[in-house]
Design a protein around this motif. Structure first.
Motif, PDB file in Angstrom:
ATOM      1  N   GLU A   1       0.836  -1.209   0.000  1.00 34.45           N
ATOM      2  CA  GLU A   1       0.000   0.000   0.000  1.00 34.45           C
ATOM      3  C   GLU A   1       0.869   1.258   0.000  1.00 34.45           C
ATOM      4  OE1 GLU A   1      -3.789   1.906   2.409  1.00 34.45           O
ATOM      5  OE2 GLU A   1      -3.068  -0.099   2.909  1.00 34.45           O
ATOM      6  N   GLU A   2       2.001   1.186   0.669  1.00 35.83           N
ATOM      7  CA  GLU A   2       2.918   2.329   0.707  1.00 35.83           C
ATOM      8  C   GLU A   2       3.458   2.642  -0.690  1.00 35.83           C
ATOM      9  OE1 GLU A   2       7.323   2.991   2.465  1.00 35.83           O
ATOM     10  OE2 GLU A   2       5.821   2.346   3.920  1.00 35.83           O
TER      11      GLU A   2
ATOM     12  N   THR B   1      -5.513  13.869  -1.660  1.00 40.50           N
ATOM     13  CA  THR B   1      -6.057  13.648  -0.316  1.00 40.50           C
ATOM     14  C   THR B   1      -6.795  12.320  -0.262  1.00 40.50           C
ATOM     15  OG1 THR B   1      -8.118  14.784  -0.868  1.00 40.50           O
ATOM     16  CG2 THR B   1      -6.391  16.114   0.147  1.00 40.50           C
ATOM     17  N   ASP B   2      -6.999  11.820   0.921  1.00 39.70           N
ATOM     18  CA  ASP B   2      -7.814  10.626   1.193  1.00 39.70           C
ATOM     19  C   ASP B   2      -7.437   9.430   0.321  1.00 39.70           C
ATOM     20  OD1 ASP B   2      -9.275  12.045   3.113  1.00 39.70           O
ATOM     21  OD2 ASP B   2     -10.669  12.787   1.594  1.00 39.70           O
ATOM     22  N   PHE B   3      -6.163   9.098   0.265  1.00 38.55           N
ATOM     23  CA  PHE B   3      -5.707   7.953  -0.527  1.00 38.55           C
ATOM     24  C   PHE B   3      -6.088   6.653   0.166  1.00 38.55           C
ATOM     25  CE2 PHE B   3      -2.678   4.602  -1.395  1.00 38.55           C
ATOM     26  CZ  PHE B   3      -2.675   4.582  -2.779  1.00 38.55           C
ATOM     27  N   LYS B   4      -6.632   5.706  -0.609  1.00 34.73           N
ATOM     28  CA  LYS B   4      -6.846   4.347  -0.100  1.00 34.73           C
ATOM     29  C   LYS B   4      -6.880   3.383  -1.271  1.00 34.73           C
ATOM     30  CE  LYS B   4     -11.891   4.484   0.111  1.00 34.73           C
ATOM     31  NZ  LYS B   4     -13.054   4.246   0.918  1.00 34.73           N
ATOM     32  N   VAL B   5      -6.417   2.183  -1.039  1.00 35.29           N
ATOM     33  CA  VAL B   5      -6.431   1.133  -2.048  1.00 35.29           C
ATOM     34  C   VAL B   5      -7.772   0.422  -1.957  1.00 35.29           C
ATOM     35  CG1 VAL B   5      -5.344  -1.007  -2.820  1.00 35.29           C
ATOM     36  CG2 VAL B   5      -3.939   0.840  -1.921  1.00 35.29           C
ATOM     37  N   VAL B   6      -8.474   0.312  -3.097  1.00 33.45           N
ATOM     38  CA  VAL B   6      -9.789  -0.326  -3.083  1.00 33.45           C
ATOM     39  C   VAL B   6      -9.869  -1.540  -4.006  1.00 33.45           C
ATOM     40  CG1 VAL B   6     -11.036   1.745  -2.375  1.00 33.45           C
ATOM     41  CG2 VAL B   6     -10.683   1.308  -4.794  1.00 33.45           C
TER      42      VAL B   6
ATOM     43  N   PRO C   1     -12.885  -4.234   3.941  1.00 33.94           N
ATOM     44  CA  PRO C   1     -12.512  -3.319   5.030  1.00 33.94           C
ATOM     45  C   PRO C   1     -12.140  -4.055   6.297  1.00 33.94           C
ATOM     46  CG  PRO C   1     -14.867  -3.178   4.551  1.00 33.94           C
ATOM     47  CD  PRO C   1     -14.266  -4.134   3.586  1.00 33.94           C
TER      48      PRO C   1
ATOM     49  N   LYS D   1       0.728   4.260  -2.790  1.00 42.03           N
ATOM     50  CA  LYS D   1       0.570   5.685  -2.468  1.00 42.03           C
ATOM     51  C   LYS D   1       1.694   6.503  -3.108  1.00 42.03           C
ATOM     52  CE  LYS D   1      -0.343   8.819   1.336  1.00 42.03           C
ATOM     53  NZ  LYS D   1      -0.607   8.946   2.765  1.00 42.03           N
TER      54      LYS D   1
END
Length: 99
Positions: free
Chosen positions: A8-9, A32-37, A99, A12
């Motif tokens: 994940e790092e 902003t609000d980075f997430k892996v989906v 999640p 990003k």
């Protein structure tokens, strides 16, 4: 643009690099609000796969429409993942992160 990511790092970091490239092209980008989906994995088996036989033995999870697509679509509902299985032994897995 293709990024090979292993964590994940790293995802990003790759997204930030892409955002910086877009900024240099003149786009207004706010990161902003980075997430892996979603996830994508590819592997190659050292053997060929007989798709009609595989589909027959794995119904109702597997579907094969050779007139439309050269791969078997195998769905795993509990993992919310889909596998595209090709006769060459190549397998592509796509899914979402829980999640």
């Amino acid at each position: 643009i293709v990024f090979l990511l292993y964590s994940e790092e790293e995802a990003k970091f790759g997204a930030r690099r892409l955002a910086r490239c877009l900024q240099k092209l003149g786009f207004q980008v706010i990161f902003t609000d980075f997430k892996v989906v979603n996830v994508l994995a590819v592997c190659n088996m050292p053997f060929e796969i007989r798709l009609p036989e595989f589909t027959k033995n794995n119904r109702p999870h597997a579907s094969y429409e050779p007139e439309l697509h050269p791969a078997v679509c195998y769905r795993i509902k509990t993992l919310r993942a889909t596998l595209q299985i090709f006769s060459t032994g190549s397998i592509t897995v796509t899914g979402i992160l829980m999640p």
